[in-house]
Motif scaffolding. Structure first.
Motif, PDB file in Angstrom:
ATOM      1  N   TRP A 184       0.578  -1.063   0.157  1.00 32.21           N
ATOM      2  CA  TRP A 184      -0.269  -0.225  -0.145  1.00 32.21           C
ATOM      3  C   TRP A 184       0.993   1.549   0.352  1.00 32.21           C
ATOM      4  O   TRP A 184       2.333   1.457   0.546  1.00 32.21           O
ATOM      5  N   ASN A 185       0.080   2.440  -1.064  1.00 30.39           N
ATOM      6  CA  ASN A 185       1.318   3.252  -0.655  1.00 30.39           C
ATOM      7  C   ASN A 185       0.254   4.740  -1.125  1.00 30.39           C
ATOM      8  O   ASN A 185      -0.195   5.028  -2.439  1.00 30.39           O
ATOM      9  N   VAL A 186      -0.353   5.309  -0.107  1.00 27.43           N
ATOM     10  CA  VAL A 186      -1.502   6.397  -0.329  1.00 27.43           C
ATOM     11  C   VAL A 186      -1.191   7.480  -1.446  1.00 27.43           C
ATOM     12  O   VAL A 186      -1.886   8.226  -2.228  1.00 27.43           O
ATOM     13  N   LYS A 187       0.435   7.442  -0.901  1.00 29.68           N
ATOM     14  CA  LYS A 187       0.341   9.173  -2.371  1.00 29.68           C
ATOM     15  C   LYS A 187       0.508   8.598  -3.791  1.00 29.68           C
ATOM     16  O   LYS A 187      -0.184   9.265  -4.956  1.00 29.68           O
ATOM     17  N   GLY A 188       0.528   6.700  -3.885  1.00 33.83           N
ATOM     18  CA  GLY A 188       0.539   5.911  -5.376  1.00 33.83           C
ATOM     19  C   GLY A 188      -0.841   6.556  -5.929  1.00 33.83           C
ATOM     20  O   GLY A 188      -1.038   7.160  -7.134  1.00 33.83           O
ATOM     21  N   VAL A 189      -1.798   6.310  -5.045  1.00 32.30           N
ATOM     22  CA  VAL A 189      -3.293   6.410  -5.344  1.00 32.30           C
ATOM     23  C   VAL A 189      -3.816   7.955  -5.921  1.00 32.30           C
ATOM     24  O   VAL A 189      -3.839   8.512  -6.773  1.00 32.30           O
ATOM     25  N   ILE A 190      -2.965   9.414  -4.730  1.00 35.67           N
ATOM     26  CA  ILE A 190      -2.994  10.358  -5.888  1.00 35.67           C
ATOM     27  C   ILE A 190      -2.579  10.165  -6.686  1.00 35.67           C
ATOM     28  O   ILE A 190      -3.265  11.278  -7.652  1.00 35.67           O
ATOM     29  N   VAL A 191      -0.746  10.671  -6.894  1.00 30.82           N
ATOM     30  CA  VAL A 191      -0.411  10.463  -8.039  1.00 30.82           C
ATOM     31  C   VAL A 191      -1.485   9.453  -9.360  1.00 30.82           C
ATOM     32  O   VAL A 191      -1.266   9.780 -10.522  1.00 30.82           O
ATOM     33  N   ALA A 192      -1.690   8.601  -9.494  1.00 31.25           N
ATOM     34  CA  ALA A 192      -2.451   7.275  -9.779  1.00 31.25           C
ATOM     35  C   ALA A 192      -4.064   8.451 -10.695  1.00 31.25           C
ATOM     36  O   ALA A 192      -4.488   8.527 -11.761  1.00 31.25           O
ATOM     37  N   LEU A 193      -4.038   9.026  -9.929  1.00 28.96           N
ATOM     38  CA  LEU A 193      -5.455   9.721  -9.713  1.00 28.96           C
ATOM     39  C   LEU A 193      -5.641  10.802 -10.815  1.00 28.96           C
ATOM     40  O   LEU A 193      -5.943  11.155 -12.110  1.00 28.96           O
ATOM     41  N   LEU A 194      -4.064  11.928 -10.468  1.00 30.76           N
ATOM     42  CA  LEU A 194      -3.305  13.367 -11.209  1.00 30.76           C
ATOM     43  C   LEU A 194      -3.831  13.330 -12.758  1.00 30.76           C
ATOM     44  O   LEU A 194      -4.077  13.341 -13.699  1.00 30.76           O
ATOM     45  N   LEU A 195      -2.753  11.806 -13.348  1.00 25.03           N
ATOM     46  CA  LEU A 195      -1.943  11.329 -14.152  1.00 25.03           C
ATOM     47  C   LEU A 195      -3.470  10.654 -15.156  1.00 25.03           C
ATOM     48  O   LEU A 195      -3.155  11.161 -16.381  1.00 25.03           O
ATOM     49  N   HIS A 196      -4.656   9.648 -14.316  1.00 25.01           N
ATOM     50  CA  HIS A 196      -5.368   9.626 -14.561  1.00 25.01           C
ATOM     51  C   HIS A 196      -5.769  10.851 -15.286  1.00 25.01           C
ATOM     52  O   HIS A 196      -7.346  11.006 -16.546  1.00 25.01           O
ATOM     53  N   VAL A 197      -6.709  11.733 -14.859  1.00 32.39           N
ATOM     54  CA  VAL A 197      -7.209  13.532 -15.630  1.00 32.39           C
ATOM     55  C   VAL A 197      -6.327  14.071 -16.072  1.00 32.39           C
ATOM     56  O   VAL A 197      -7.208  14.425 -16.923  1.00 32.39           O
ATOM     57  N   ALA A 198      -5.241  13.834 -15.915  1.00 30.26           N
ATOM     58  CA  ALA A 198      -4.168  15.078 -16.721  1.00 30.26           C
ATOM     59  C   ALA A 198      -3.930  14.626 -18.133  1.00 30.26           C
ATOM     60  O   ALA A 198      -3.309  14.731 -18.817  1.00 30.26           O
ATOM     61  N   ILE A 199      -3.880  12.980 -18.209  1.00 28.00           N
ATOM     62  CA  ILE A 199      -3.161  12.445 -19.458  1.00 28.00           C
ATOM     63  C   ILE A 199      -4.115  11.114 -20.186  1.00 28.00           C
ATOM     64  O   ILE A 199      -4.424  11.231 -21.446  1.00 28.00           O
ATOM     65  N   SER A 200      -4.876   9.965 -18.608  1.00 24.70           N
ATOM     66  CA  SER A 200      -5.957   8.671 -20.098  1.00 24.70           C
ATOM     67  C   SER A 200      -6.613   9.574 -20.250  1.00 24.70           C
ATOM     68  O   SER A 200      -6.993   9.087 -21.199  1.00 24.70           O
ATOM     69  N   GLU A 201      -7.529  10.682 -19.320  1.00 23.07           N
ATOM     70  CA  GLU A 201      -8.837  11.074 -19.861  1.00 23.07           C
ATOM     71  C   GLU A 201      -9.045  12.194 -21.082  1.00 23.07           C
ATOM     72  O   GLU A 201      -9.335  11.049 -21.902  1.00 23.07           O
ATOM     73  N   PRO A 202      -7.909  12.637 -21.694  1.00 27.04           N
ATOM     74  CA  PRO A 202      -7.842  13.414 -22.937  1.00 27.04           C
ATOM     75  C   PRO A 202      -7.450  12.403 -23.695  1.00 27.04           C
ATOM     76  O   PRO A 202      -7.812  13.206 -24.903  1.00 27.04           O
ATOM     77  N   LEU A 203      -6.709  11.829 -23.300  1.00 23.63           N
ATOM     78  CA  LEU A 203      -5.741  10.434 -24.645  1.00 23.63           C
ATOM     79  C   LEU A 203      -6.378   9.985 -25.564  1.00 23.63           C
ATOM     80  O   LEU A 203      -7.103  10.318 -26.607  1.00 23.63           O
ATOM     81  N   TYR A 204      -7.619   9.337 -24.243  1.00 22.22           N
ATOM     82  CA  TYR A 204      -8.334   8.537 -24.510  1.00 22.22           C
ATOM     83  C   TYR A 204      -9.704   8.772 -25.347  1.00 22.22           C
ATOM     84  O   TYR A 204     -10.563   8.820 -26.192  1.00 22.22           O
ATOM     85  N   TYR A 205     -10.258  10.755 -24.825  1.00 20.34           N
ATOM     86  CA  TYR A 205     -11.452  10.953 -25.658  1.00 20.34           C
ATOM     87  C   TYR A 205     -10.726  11.708 -26.996  1.00 20.34           C
ATOM     88  O   TYR A 205     -11.301  11.504 -28.201  1.00 20.34           O
ATOM     89  N   TRP A 206      -9.685  12.110 -26.965  1.00 20.79           N
ATOM     90  CA  TRP A 206      -8.829  12.461 -28.598  1.00 20.79           C
ATOM     91  C   TRP A 206      -8.642  11.225 -29.525  1.00 20.79           C
ATOM     92  O   TRP A 206      -8.798  11.221 -29.962  1.00 20.79           O
ATOM     93  N   VAL A 207      -8.545  10.086 -28.653  1.00 23.38           N
ATOM     94  CA  VAL A 207      -8.648   9.081 -29.924  1.00 23.38           C
ATOM     95  C   VAL A 207     -10.182   8.583 -30.020  1.00 23.38           C
ATOM     96  O   VAL A 207      -9.694   8.225 -31.389  1.00 23.38           O
ATOM     97  N   HIS A 208     -10.299   8.458 -28.865  1.00 25.64           N
ATOM     98  CA  HIS A 208     -11.877   7.957 -29.640  1.00 25.64           C
ATOM     99  C   HIS A 208     -12.729   8.049 -30.491  1.00 25.64           C
ATOM    100  O   HIS A 208     -13.390   8.317 -31.126  1.00 25.64           O
ATOM    101  N   ARG A 209     -12.036   9.969 -30.569  1.00 23.92           N
ATOM    102  CA  ARG A 209     -12.919  10.889 -31.683  1.00 23.92           C
ATOM    103  C   ARG A 209     -12.562  10.902 -32.579  1.00 23.92           C
ATOM    104  O   ARG A 209     -12.827  10.413 -33.851  1.00 23.92           O
ATOM    105  N   LYS A 210     -11.154  10.531 -33.430  1.00 30.67           N
ATOM    106  CA  LYS A 210      -9.859   9.612 -34.261  1.00 30.67           C
ATOM    107  C   LYS A 210     -11.251   8.671 -34.958  1.00 30.67           C
ATOM    108  O   LYS A 210     -10.718   8.021 -35.818  1.00 30.67           O
TER     109      LYS A 210
END
Length: 628
Positions: A121-147
């Motif tokens: 367990w590592n609480v910091k990892g959860v926070i970092v993963a959440l930030l990376l999801h919102v900042a990178i994964s979500e917009p990346l998926y949105y852009w690719v999905h439209r393509k």
């Protein structure tokens, strides 16, 4: 030849594709039995991959089960039609992505050394993963999905996912290799990013991946589970969490609602369907239920057959029922679930389909087949059937048809008990045996001169005997009761009564090659039939196919018309699209709009009328004369 990465490399492997998990299993087994300690990180990684793949697959199946629990979800379904056989076959290998991502994860273990030693367990990892999801994964998926909704990518790749008319959790996994490679990247960025920063943990991998799959299943489940009050109380949540209704609009229109999980990115990209919130409120309010025009009231045969339902395993339900070994471990679970359903609700929905725009549903009385033969259980069974009929009458069902033992003559007189007790019923009660008799009679050769009939004084036996004697066919009626035989004989016109002959032994039929079996006969009794005999039958269970020199018919059944929609489960042992004749009889009663009850004794004069009506509506008899 298809586009690159559009077909799965193991798509022709069938069930043998699961052998691709073999290296992981071998590593785990070797580590457990041949190593003294479990410090080998490759062993731990392989074990985690197997557990995670199992949990992910189980999560998708649970969501699919929930989506198909019509007795729970029918009021909040988004698309009303059922999942048909075509969609089930297209999504048969929905779990291919689990194999792909397991292989990629095993490769990542060797490429990224920081993945080889994780804390729990590592609480910091959860926070970092959440930030990376919102900042990178979500917009990346949105852009690719439209393509992927461009002409070339959609035609060659994404159209497979959109081919499902009714999205379900298993639809989320049904996509091409290229799409799942990109989705793997979307999933991997937060995990690898957090691990690269030194915040990785086992709980992060399990938690992120399972939550990711949970939300994917939620969006595809076809049942609105997010209450609209949440968005009314916290309006910003509309842009943080998508809903099944929100995602369903993407499957309908294809030019809106492209986000992964957060509608915020559709709002920013101006692709948000403005009807999303209004439609979500309507669906989550539970006002989407439609009253069926026709209900078929079935019953369970045994515990194993109770698992032959779409809310258990839709792939299993889409095939004719037979006991399979993989069901054995689930037998206790099925028994407990069945008892819980019996305590919670007297009837529950089994499946449904549309025919000529009318909704047909199957309700199930949670009673085992053997219970119908227990004298002390009769009152309880009749009470449940009566409650189902009254419920159907209350909600506005037009026709309710009784299946198999639910209309047993000794139980309730073929449904007559309920009609006599409730003379003001608006719903029409139908036993469907008129069409059953018609199907059996249609199978008998037109030039036959003599038949042997067992179960001759039963409801069906009586009707068959009276019909055939009018055709100047000699009917050898096996019965020990002279009174019953004489009562039936007197119902025939005087000029045809001589064609009905009482016999008391099987030896009387040793020269008759047409047997109509309405009472179970043993292999020894079958031996009295001459070589070349065909056994027609309306007995439950069917007789054993003992004679190699004879042919055996199946139970009377009819094939539904080609325009039936949403049918995705087989009726017990019947083939796809085939139902028992009594079920078909109720369907015809509903389509014709007949206003009389069909209970009690069969009206012989209506056999031809019902048969012609069935053919007129596109129902066809199923050939049952196969040589053993």
């Amino acid at each position: 030849m298809g586009a690159p990465l559009s077909a799965w490399p193991w798509e022709n492997f069938g069930i043998f594709k699961y052998l691709l998990y073999g290296p992981f299993v071998a590593k785990v087994v070797h580590g457990m039995y041949y190593e003294q300690d479990y410090s080998d990180q490759s062993f731990i990684w392989s074990l985690h991959l197997l557990i995670l793949c199992g949990l992910r697959g189980f999560l998708h199946v649970l969501w699919n089960s929930y989506s198909n629990m019509l007795f729970v979800t029918r009021n909040r379904r988004i698309f009303e039609q059922g999942v048909d056989f075509k969609q089930i076959d297209q999504e048969w290998d929905w779990d291919n992505f689990l194999i792909l991502q397991a292989i990629i994860a095993s490769m990542a273990y060797f490429i990224f050394p920081f993945l080889q030693n994780f804390p729990v367990w590592n609480v910091k990892g959860v926070i970092v993963a959440l930030l990376l999801h919102v900042a990178i994964s979500e917009p990346l998926y949105y852009w690719v999905h439209r393509k992927f909704h461009g002409h070339y990518l959609f035609t060659n790749y994404h159209s497979v996912h959109h081919s499902a008319p009714v999205p379900q959790s298993l639809t989320a996994g049904n996509a091409t290799v290229l799409e799942h490679l990109i989705l793997t990247l979307v999933i991997g960025i937060p995990i690898v990013g957090a691990s690269l920063m030194g915040y990785g943990s086992a709980s992060l991998i399990y938690g992120y991946v399972l939550v990711f799959d949970f939300l994917r299943c939620l969006g595809h489940c076809n049942v609105e589970v997010v209450p609209h009050q949440l968005f009314q109380t916290f309006p910003f949540m509309r842009y943080v969490l998508y809903t099944p209704t929100y995602h369903s609009l993407h499957h309908i229109h294809k030019d809106c609602n492209f986000c992964l999980f957060m509608p915020l990115f559709d709002a920013v990209g101006n692709t948000l369907n403005r009807k999303s919130w209004e439609l979500h409120k309507s669906n989550s309010s539970g006002n989407g239920s439609r009253v069926p025009d026709f209900v078929f009231l079935a019953h369970i045969v045994d515990v194993t057959s109770s698992m032959h339902a779409q809310f258990c395993l839709r792939s299993f339900a889409s095939l004719p029922f037979r006991t399979r070994f993989f069901l054995v471990p689930f037998w206790p679970i099925a028994l407990i679930s069945l008892l819980a359903m019996w305590l919670w609700s007297k009837t529950f929905l089994f499946s449904f389909y549309y025919l000529r725009g009318r909704l047909h549903q199957t309700w199930v009385v949670p009673r085992f087949g053997f219970q119908y033969f227990l004298p002390f259980a009769a009152d309880g069974i009749n009470k449940q059937i009566e409650q189902a009929i009254l419920r159907a009458d209350k909600i506005g069902v037009k026709v309710i048809s009784l299946a198999a033992l639910n209309k047993n003559e000794s139980l309730n007189g073929g449904g007559k008990l309920f009609v006599d007790k409730h003379p003001n019923l608006r719903v029409r009660v139908v036993h469907g045996n008129t069409l059953t008799a018609a199907v059996i009679l249609d199978e008998i050769p037109k030039d036959v001169e003599e038949v042997f009939l067992t179960g001759a004084t039963s409801k069906l036996g009586r009707a068959i005997a009276l019909y055939l004697c009018r055709k100047k066919v000699k009917v050898l009626m096996l019965t020990l009761s002279t009174d019953r035989f004489q009562r039936i004989q007197k119902e025939a016109p005087p000029e045809y009564q001589s064609y009905l002959v009482q016999v008391t032994k099987y030896q009387a039929a040793q020269h008759c090659k047409t047997w109509i079996v309405g009472k179970w006969i043993t292999p020894r009794e079958q031996n009295w039939a001459p070589r070349g005999t065909h056994f027609h039958q309306f007995v439950v269970p069917p007789i054993l196919s003992f004679r190699r020199d004879c042919t055996y018919g199946d139970l009377a059944a009819m094939r539904l018309p080609q325009d039936v929609q949403g049918l995705g489960s087989c009726e017990y042992t019947m083939e796809r699209g085939v139902v028992h004749a009594c079920h078909a009889g109720g369907v015809v009663h509903s389509l014709e709009g007949w206003t009389h009850h069909e209970v009690g004794a069969i009206d012989v004069d209506r056999i031809d009328v019902v048969w012609e009506a069935a053919l007129k509506h596109g129902l066809r008899p199923v050939s049952s004369g196969s040589t053993v």
